[in-house]
Design an enzyme around this catalytic site. Structure first.
Site, short mmCIF file in Angstrom:
data_model
loop_
_atom_site.label_atom_id
_atom_site.label_comp_id
_atom_site.label_asym_id
_atom_site.label_seq_id
_atom_site.Cartn_x
_atom_site.Cartn_y
_atom_site.Cartn_z
N GLY A 69 38.92 44.14 39.39
CA GLY A 69 40.31 44.07 39.82
C GLY A 69 40.53 43.15 41.00
O GLY A 69 41.62 42.62 41.17
N LYS A 72 40.14 39.14 39.19
CA LYS A 72 40.59 39.36 37.80
C LYS A 72 40.11 38.23 36.87
O LYS A 72 39.89 38.46 35.69
CB LYS A 72 42.12 39.37 37.73
CG LYS A 72 42.77 40.49 38.52
CD LYS A 72 43.11 41.65 37.64
CE LYS A 72 43.91 42.70 38.37
NZ LYS A 72 43.90 43.98 37.65
N ASN A 117 48.44 50.40 42.98
CA ASN A 117 48.74 49.18 42.24
C ASN A 117 49.20 49.50 40.82
O ASN A 117 48.75 50.47 40.21
CB ASN A 117 47.53 48.25 42.22
CG ASN A 117 46.61 48.49 41.03
OD1 ASN A 117 46.85 47.98 39.94
ND2 ASN A 117 45.58 49.31 41.23
N PHE A 121 46.75 44.46 34.27
CA PHE A 121 45.83 43.47 33.68
C PHE A 121 46.42 42.05 33.65
O PHE A 121 46.39 41.36 32.62
CB PHE A 121 45.41 43.86 32.25
CG PHE A 121 44.61 45.13 32.12
CD1 PHE A 121 44.01 45.73 33.21
CD2 PHE A 121 44.43 45.73 30.86
CE1 PHE A 121 43.26 46.90 33.07
CE2 PHE A 121 43.68 46.89 30.71
CZ PHE A 121 43.10 47.48 31.82
N SER A 182 42.28 52.46 33.03
CA SER A 182 43.31 51.98 33.95
C SER A 182 44.64 52.64 33.58
O SER A 182 44.95 52.79 32.40
CB SER A 182 43.46 50.46 33.86
OG SER A 182 42.40 49.85 34.53
N ASN A 184 47.69 51.48 34.11
CA ASN A 184 48.86 50.60 34.10
C ASN A 184 49.14 49.89 32.78
O ASN A 184 50.00 49.02 32.72
CB ASN A 184 48.74 49.58 35.23
CG ASN A 184 48.63 50.27 36.58
OD1 ASN A 184 49.37 51.20 36.86
ND2 ASN A 184 47.67 49.84 37.40
N THR A 185 48.39 50.22 31.74
CA THR A 185 48.69 49.69 30.40
C THR A 185 49.07 50.90 29.55
O THR A 185 48.23 51.79 29.36
CB THR A 185 47.45 48.98 29.80
OG1 THR A 185 47.13 47.86 30.62
CG2 THR A 185 47.70 48.52 28.37
N LYS A 215 33.86 52.87 31.79
CA LYS A 215 34.48 53.21 33.08
C LYS A 215 35.47 54.35 32.86
O LYS A 215 36.33 54.29 31.98
CB LYS A 215 35.19 51.99 33.68
CG LYS A 215 35.71 52.25 35.09
CD LYS A 215 36.05 50.97 35.81
CE LYS A 215 36.59 51.22 37.19
NZ LYS A 215 36.93 49.99 37.90
N ASN A 244 37.87 54.99 38.02
CA ASN A 244 38.98 54.06 38.18
C ASN A 244 39.99 54.65 39.18
O ASN A 244 39.67 55.63 39.85
CB ASN A 244 39.64 53.84 36.81
CG ASN A 244 40.17 52.42 36.67
OD1 ASN A 244 40.87 51.93 37.56
ND2 ASN A 244 39.83 51.76 35.58
C1 LIG Z 1 44.73 46.06 43.06
C2 LIG Z 1 43.70 46.72 42.19
C3 LIG Z 1 43.48 46.23 40.90
C4 LIG Z 1 42.53 46.83 40.09
N1 LIG Z 1 42.31 46.32 38.85
C5 LIG Z 1 41.35 46.87 38.07
C6 LIG Z 1 41.07 46.33 36.80
O1 LIG Z 1 41.65 45.32 36.39
N2 LIG Z 1 40.12 46.94 36.05
C7 LIG Z 1 39.43 48.05 36.47
O2 LIG Z 1 38.58 48.56 35.76
N3 LIG Z 1 39.67 48.56 37.69
C8 LIG Z 1 40.60 48.00 38.50
N4 LIG Z 1 40.83 48.53 39.72
C9 LIG Z 1 40.11 49.76 40.12
C10 LIG Z 1 38.88 49.47 40.96
O3 LIG Z 1 37.91 48.74 40.25
C11 LIG Z 1 38.24 50.79 41.44
O4 LIG Z 1 37.78 51.51 40.31
C12 LIG Z 1 39.23 51.67 42.18
O5 LIG Z 1 40.07 50.90 42.99
C13 LIG Z 1 38.52 52.68 43.08
O6 LIG Z 1 37.70 52.04 44.03
P1 LIG Z 1 38.17 51.74 45.55
O7 LIG Z 1 38.69 53.04 46.10
O8 LIG Z 1 36.92 51.24 46.23
O9 LIG Z 1 39.22 50.70 45.48
C14 LIG Z 1 41.78 47.96 40.55
C15 LIG Z 1 42.01 48.43 41.85
C16 LIG Z 1 42.94 47.82 42.67
C17 LIG Z 1 43.14 48.34 44.07
#
Ligand SMILES: Cc1cc2nc3c(=O)[nH]c(=O)nc-3n(C[C@H](O)[C@H](O)[C@H](O)COP(=O)(O)O)c2cc1C
Length: 352
Positions: A69, A72, A117, A121, A182, A184-185, A215, A244
């Site tokens: 994330g 991307k 967020n 994607f 995720s 958001n989809t 995941k 996630n």
């Molecule tokens: C802005 C943002 C975008 C993210 N986009 C994705 C993504 O595209 N795919 C995914 O598997 N996780 C995505 N994540 C989740 C992170 O990979 C992670 O699993 C989650 O943020 C928890 O870890 P953290 O507390 O260290 O951020 C995103 C997180 C953030 C903050």
């Protein structure tokens, strides 16, 4: 010397996505400034045999990776040694390019060191990103690609998106991650069911021998998260990444309630789900813990609970470029304190 806390005062006045684009620009620039690159790498990249593990046939020089994330589109991979990361996961990548959800879609909660967020994607799509990776792979750091379905792909044909992506990326990465967690989809998390997981992992085995991980969402019942993880492994998954972001808005005062929460607010929740999965799967598959990890001590806690690797995203925003170095330094101190010669002795130490 460079002080991230001061810089943060300015960066945090900007809209979060604008700050992110600026960070991306700076990180992409480092490869054109070899002296600067080497200096920063020497400062932040800890090299110590006690942290080194051979996983999936690759050397992971330290256990702290970049979570999906942040990058991307796979445009920042080359800069990651400068931040000290031991491995990088980019994506989520979808087959077709897509813009993601309307802005604003990224929010900071500074007091809580958390983000929310609803990106959805946003990415350049498989073909463009695959081209980028072809020039880069194999890289000094192990690279994972996180894959997901396009928003417009109907649920019934979602599997085709994942299989196309596995075909597309199998030769330009060290591992792949099936992202069905995720928030958001629309409908994506509904794919977190036995039948889908069974089919995707067993079919993927016929396409590639590259490791493919699942995941998991932190919002599943613990027993369900554990069952689905076991089914994934029984059908060929090489590991589980937990977790996630969360849509449990009780963890954050003033949540926007439109996306997934990450950072310190989900630390306990994420660890709980990871730990439940580790109770069943530690020693049987590779476990990666992610969610609210913001220090070496928190990373070490996950390692002792069974994580071979950990990932961070949100803490990087709040703690800056020295985070990973400091985490690895603390992990080394904690190995000393526990009398362990090598990280492998600490992995799952609380499970034995
Ligand atoms: C802005 C943002 C975008 C993210 N986009 C994705 C993504 O595209 N795919 C995914 O598997 N996780 C995505 N994540 C989740 C992170 O990979 C992670 O699993 C989650 O943020 C928890 O870890 P953290 O507390 O260290 O951020 C995103 C997180 C953030 C903050």
């Amino acid at each position: 010397m460079f002080d991230y806390q001061t810089l943060k005062n300015y960066l945090f006045k900007l809209d979060p996505e604008t700050s992110h684009s600026m960070a991306e620009y700076v990180l992409r620039t480092t490869k054109h400034l070899p002296i600067c690159f080497d200096l920063l790498k020497r400062k932040n990249f800890i090299i110590n045999d006690r942290l080194k593990q051979n996983i999936f046939g690759r050397d992971f020089l330290n256990p702290v990776g970049l979570a999906a994330g942040f990058d991307k589109n796979g445009t920042m991979i080359e800069a990651m040694p400068v931040l000290g990361f031991g491995f990088v996961e980019f994506g989520t990548v979808t087959p077709q390019p897509q813009e993601g959800n309307p802005k604003p879609r990224l929010f900071r909660f500074t007091e809580e060191e958390s983000l929310e967020n609803s990106m959805g994607f946003n990415n350049d799509g498989m073909i463009a990103i695959q081209k980028r990776l072809l020039k880069l792979y194999p890289f000094t750091l192990p690279i994972g690609v996180n894959i997901g379905k396009n928003k417009t792909t109907p649920q019934e044909t979602a599997i085709e998106d994942y299989l196309d992506l596995i075909h597309g990326f199998k030769d330009v990465c060290d591992y792949l991650v099936i992202n069905i967690s995720s928030p958001n989809t629309p409908g994506l998390r509904d794919l977190q069911n036995e039948a889908f997981i069974r089919t995707i992992f067993s079919t993927a085995q016929q396409i590639t021998s590259k490791p493919i991980l699942l995941k998991i969402s932190p919002d599943l019942e613990a027993s369900q998260a554990m069952n689905l993880s076991v089914i994934a492994v029984q059908n060929g998954a090489s590991g589980i990444i937990a977790t996630n972001t969360s849509i449990d808005y009780t963890v954050l005062t003033n949540a926007k309630k439109i996306g997934g929460i990450s950072g310190r607010a989900i630390q306990d929740k994420s660890f709980y789900i990871f730990n439940e999965i580790a109770k069943e799967l530690y020693g049987k598959t590779l476990l990666i813990s992610v969610g609210g990890i913001n220090s070496g001590a928190e990373a070490y806690k996950r390692i002792k609970a069974g994580a071979s690797l950990v990932q961070v995203y949100t803490a990087l925003i709040f703690h800056g470029p020295s985070l990973v170095r400091k985490m690895n330094e603390v992990i080394l101190e904690l190995l000393n304190k526990d009398g362990f010669d090598h990280i492998s002795e600490a992995i799952g130490a609380n499970r034995r």
